[in-house]
Design a protein around this motif. Structure first.
Motif, PDB file in Angstrom:
ATOM      1  N   ALA A  60       0.645  -1.121  -0.382  1.00  0.00           N
ATOM      2  CA  ALA A  60       0.109   0.002   0.098  1.00  0.00           C
ATOM      3  C   ALA A  60       0.850   1.570   0.013  1.00  0.00           C
ATOM      4  CB  ALA A  60      -1.004  -0.080   1.276  1.00  0.00           C
ATOM      5  N   TYR A  61       1.723   1.482   0.983  1.00  0.00           N
ATOM      6  CA  TYR A  61       2.390   2.801   1.141  1.00  0.00           C
ATOM      7  C   TYR A  61       3.172   2.832  -0.196  1.00  0.00           C
ATOM      8  CZ  TYR A  61       4.700   6.960   2.869  1.00  0.00           C
ATOM      9  OH  TYR A  61       5.242   8.257   2.945  1.00  0.00           O
ATOM     10  N   LEU A 161      -2.067  -8.009   5.414  1.00  0.00           N
ATOM     11  CA  LEU A 161      -2.703  -7.132   6.239  1.00  0.00           C
ATOM     12  C   LEU A 161      -1.921  -5.929   6.751  1.00  0.00           C
ATOM     13  CD1 LEU A 161      -4.849  -9.825   7.852  1.00  0.00           C
ATOM     14  CD2 LEU A 161      -5.788  -7.832   6.808  1.00  0.00           C
ATOM     15  N   TYR A 162      -0.520  -6.361   6.879  1.00  0.00           N
ATOM     16  CA  TYR A 162       0.311  -5.304   7.635  1.00  0.00           C
ATOM     17  C   TYR A 162       1.651  -5.124   6.657  1.00  0.00           C
ATOM     18  CZ  TYR A 162       2.824  -2.252  10.749  1.00  0.00           C
ATOM     19  OH  TYR A 162       3.742  -1.343  11.475  1.00  0.00           O
ATOM     20  N   HIS A 163       1.853  -4.150   5.941  1.00  0.00           N
ATOM     21  CA  HIS A 163       3.001  -4.058   5.227  1.00  0.00           C
ATOM     22  C   HIS A 163       3.636  -2.692   5.719  1.00  0.00           C
ATOM     23  CE1 HIS A 163       5.452  -5.649   1.578  1.00  0.00           C
ATOM     24  NE2 HIS A 163       6.177  -4.685   2.057  1.00  0.00           N
ATOM     25  N   TRP A 164       3.688  -2.543   6.994  1.00  0.00           N
ATOM     26  CA  TRP A 164       4.525  -1.272   7.724  1.00  0.00           C
ATOM     27  C   TRP A 164       3.813  -0.139   8.056  1.00  0.00           C
ATOM     28  CZ3 TRP A 164       9.699  -2.022   4.536  1.00  0.00           C
ATOM     29  CH2 TRP A 164      10.047  -3.518   4.429  1.00  0.00           C
ATOM     30  N   ILE A 207       1.720 -10.408   8.743  1.00  0.00           N
ATOM     31  CA  ILE A 207       2.297  -9.250   8.792  1.00  0.00           C
ATOM     32  C   ILE A 207       3.513  -9.624   7.879  1.00  0.00           C
ATOM     33  CG2 ILE A 207       4.491  -8.313  10.175  1.00  0.00           C
ATOM     34  CD1 ILE A 207       2.374  -8.848  12.584  1.00  0.00           C
ATOM     35  N   ASN A 208       4.157  -8.688   7.106  1.00  0.00           N
ATOM     36  CA  ASN A 208       5.261  -8.943   6.340  1.00  0.00           C
ATOM     37  C   ASN A 208       6.513  -8.464   6.684  1.00  0.00           C
ATOM     38  OD1 ASN A 208       6.234  -8.839   3.202  1.00  0.00           O
ATOM     39  ND2 ASN A 208       6.991  -6.702   3.959  1.00  0.00           N
ATOM     40  N   ALA A 235      10.762   3.430   9.767  1.00  0.00           N
ATOM     41  CA  ALA A 235       9.833   4.029  10.561  1.00  0.00           C
ATOM     42  C   ALA A 235       9.329   3.053  11.692  1.00  0.00           C
ATOM     43  CB  ALA A 235       8.546   4.347   9.840  1.00  0.00           C
ATOM     44  N   PRO A 236       9.142   3.448  13.193  1.00  0.00           N
ATOM     45  CA  PRO A 236       9.137   4.704  13.489  1.00  0.00           C
ATOM     46  C   PRO A 236      10.404   5.195  13.818  1.00  0.00           C
ATOM     47  CG  PRO A 236       8.420   3.489  15.300  1.00  0.00           C
ATOM     48  CD  PRO A 236       8.621   2.455  14.101  1.00  0.00           C
ATOM     49  N   GLY A 237      11.599   4.379  13.616  1.00  0.00           N
ATOM     50  CA  GLY A 237      12.965   5.124  13.863  1.00  0.00           C
ATOM     51  C   GLY A 237      13.255   5.061  15.422  1.00  0.00           C
ATOM     52  N   ILE A 238      12.915   4.228  16.322  1.00  0.00           N
ATOM     53  CA  ILE A 238      13.175   4.174  17.703  1.00  0.00           C
ATOM     54  C   ILE A 238      14.298   3.136  18.180  1.00  0.00           C
ATOM     55  CG2 ILE A 238      12.232   3.630  20.146  1.00  0.00           C
ATOM     56  CD1 ILE A 238       9.584   4.678  18.914  1.00  0.00           C
TER      57      ILE A 238
END
Ligand code: NOJ
Length: 503
Positions: A60-61, A161-164, A207-208, A235-238
């Motif tokens: 997506a992103y 469902l979750y690509h970041w 999850i990817n 991201a989120p870079g912690i």
């Protein structure tokens, strides 16, 4: 039966009529009247089993754009890309390749290049702008339209469902995957999506790439290729210490398990689900029993955080002991959820992490260094290894015996010059894909249940911290005009998918 068509026919297929007819590109097979494997022809030694799925993939992103349209919430990638200095050239996914508005054209292109399946991802903040709670119907409607379009084109949809792209509110509220609340929210979101789409989407990936979601995002990772150190952070870079990082890893696999549970509860009966992991794998120096055993031991050790617990329902004892006070905190109930049976395992296969040989050392293998001149592809991290397309599924199969395996990503970036005639002769990508598919074919010929393979990527797109610099598509996108042009590798893909064989 002849597979030849003239250039005029091919150019009609790709939509680039005048351009391709005028080019010197070789003729490519027209969409056949019948599918491969039903013609009575034997594909020969390079053929894949009947029904093997030749797919293409995106996320997506990386392609959608429309970052704040139709009620979509902000994601951690929107925030990260909008933060100066994080992405090469200050690129963002705000517009990307505008797939949100051009999905019909893109599906038509996928059909033209012969894709039988399409792996795309769903943007969580489009569905739940606040992470949980109020559903944004307009966001869900987009995927509804996309799925209808794919079905009409006879392309099988596979949804990740979750690509970041975590909803930013979950990062702000809970520290993202630092909290089990995010894993719970992920489960709820997965159930809602499965309920809405599983009448047409038969396969969901949870999850990817767990490693990127956790290690790269909450610590940063280093790779050493050709003597250079490549440092990746996303991201989120912690930056977390070992203990909190192990807990983040645990919450990611817990999120996976909760999503599996929710899909079983809310999806149509028979809906299949599994992870899409960039499984770390080791290559044996020689294909002989003792070195293969060493590669198995090393591969198992490389997957103690994610695939191990998901496929065994428990953490490796040696990991927990070595981690000591930094070991993740978990309950038996959580481990049951994490280890809930999956229908398949998806693996993204790019690089081997280790090269190993047999050894009497307790760990069961000895590392052999990759030489400084070991070839690589265009991306700085991309160590060349066509044989990984065989060893990754083979080792996955020999260690954990999943019922089905998909290679959820296979591909490379390339320089992709546009030639004077307007075409993109991506000879390196073509060679890369052909060699990789030879090795995947070997896996299927040996009875490894590899059911399909997705080229990364269907189209050029936003390559995370490298912005628009690294092109992975088999279809070229002019990022200024949004014009799509199939590359030479797309022609290869079409012919291979049609013949269901390495060509
Ligand atoms: C794996 C990721 O899933 C994908 O998003 C990325 O573009 C490719 N690797 C290439 O780096």
């Amino acid at each position: 039966m002849s597979h030849n068509v003239n250039r005029r026919q091919f150019s009609t297929l790709t939509g680039g009529a005048a351009l391709l007819a005028a080019s010197g590109l070789p003729a490519v097979a027209q969409t056949p009247p019948v599918q491969s494997g039903t013609t009575g022809e034997t594909p020969g030694a390079r053929g894949f089993p009947e029904g093997f799925l030749w797919g293409v993939a995106t996320a997506a992103y990386q392609i959608e754009g429309a970052w704040n349209e139709d009620g979509k919430g902000e994601s951690i990638w929107d925030r990260y890309a909008h933060t100066p200095g994080k992405i090469k050239n200050g690129d963002t996914g705000d517009v990307a390749i505008d797939h949100y508005h051009r999905y019909k054209e893109d599906v038509a292109l996928m059909k033209d290049i012969g894709a039988k399946a399409y792996r795309f991802s769903i943007s969580w903040p489009r569905i739940f702008p606040d992470g949980t709670g109020q559903l944004n119907q307009k966001g869900l409607d987009f995927y509804d339209r996309l799925v209808d379009e794919l079905k009409a084109a006879d392309i099988e949809p596979f949804a990740t469902l979750y690509h970041w792209d975590l909803p930013q509110v979950l990062q702000d509220r809970y520290g993202g995957w630092q909290s089990a609340e995010t894993a719970k929210a992920f489960g709820e979101y997965a159930g809602v999506v499965a309920k809405a789409l599983s009448d047409r989407v038969g396969h969901f990936f949870t999850i990817n790439e767990f490693k990127q979601v956790t290690e790269t995002a909450y610590r940063g990772v280093e790779l050493h290729v050709q003597g250079e150190t490549v440092r990746l952070m996303s991201a989120p870079g912690i930056l977390l210490e070992d203990g909190p990082l192990n807990q983040v890893r645990h919450h990611a696999v817990l999120g996976h398990g909760l999503a599996v549970q929710a899909i079983r509860a809310m999806g149509r009966a028979g809906t299949k689900v599994g992870p899409a992991e960039n499984m770390g794998h080791a290559l044996p120096v020689i294909d002989s029993p003792e070195h293969v055993k060493a590669a198995e031991a090393a591969t198992k050790a490389l997957n103690i955080y994610f695939l191990g617990p998901m496929l065994e329902g428990r953490y490796d004892e040696a990991y927990l002991t070595a981690a000591g006070k930094d070991a993740p905190k978990f309950t038996d109930e959580e481990m049951k959820i994490i280890g809930a049976p999956v229908d398949f395992v998806g693996i993204n296969v790019y690089i081997p992490l280790l090269l190993v040989m047999a050894s009497d050392e307790p760990q069961g293998y000895r590392e052999v260094p990759f030489s400084l001149s070991h070839p690589k592809m265009f991306s700085d991290w991309h160590r060349l290894s066509p044989e990984s397309q065989y060893w990754a599924p083979r080792l996955l199969h020999s260690i954990w015996k999943p019922k089905e395996i998909y290679i959820t990503e296979n591909g490379c970036a390339a320089s992709d010059e546009v030639a004077a005639d307007g075409n993109i002769y991506d000879s390196d990508r073509l060679t890369y894909l052909r060699n990789g598919m030879m090795w995947q074919q070997r896996a299927t010929a040996e009875g490894i249940p590899l059911k399909g393979s997705f080229v990364w990527s269907a189209m050029d797109n936003f390559e995370w911290i490298n912005g628009y610099g690294d092109r992975f598509g088999i279809v070229h996108v002019d990022f200024k005009t949004q014009k799509r042009t199939p590359k030479l590798s797309a022609q290869w893909f079409k012919e291979a998918a049609w013949r269901n064989a390495v060509v």
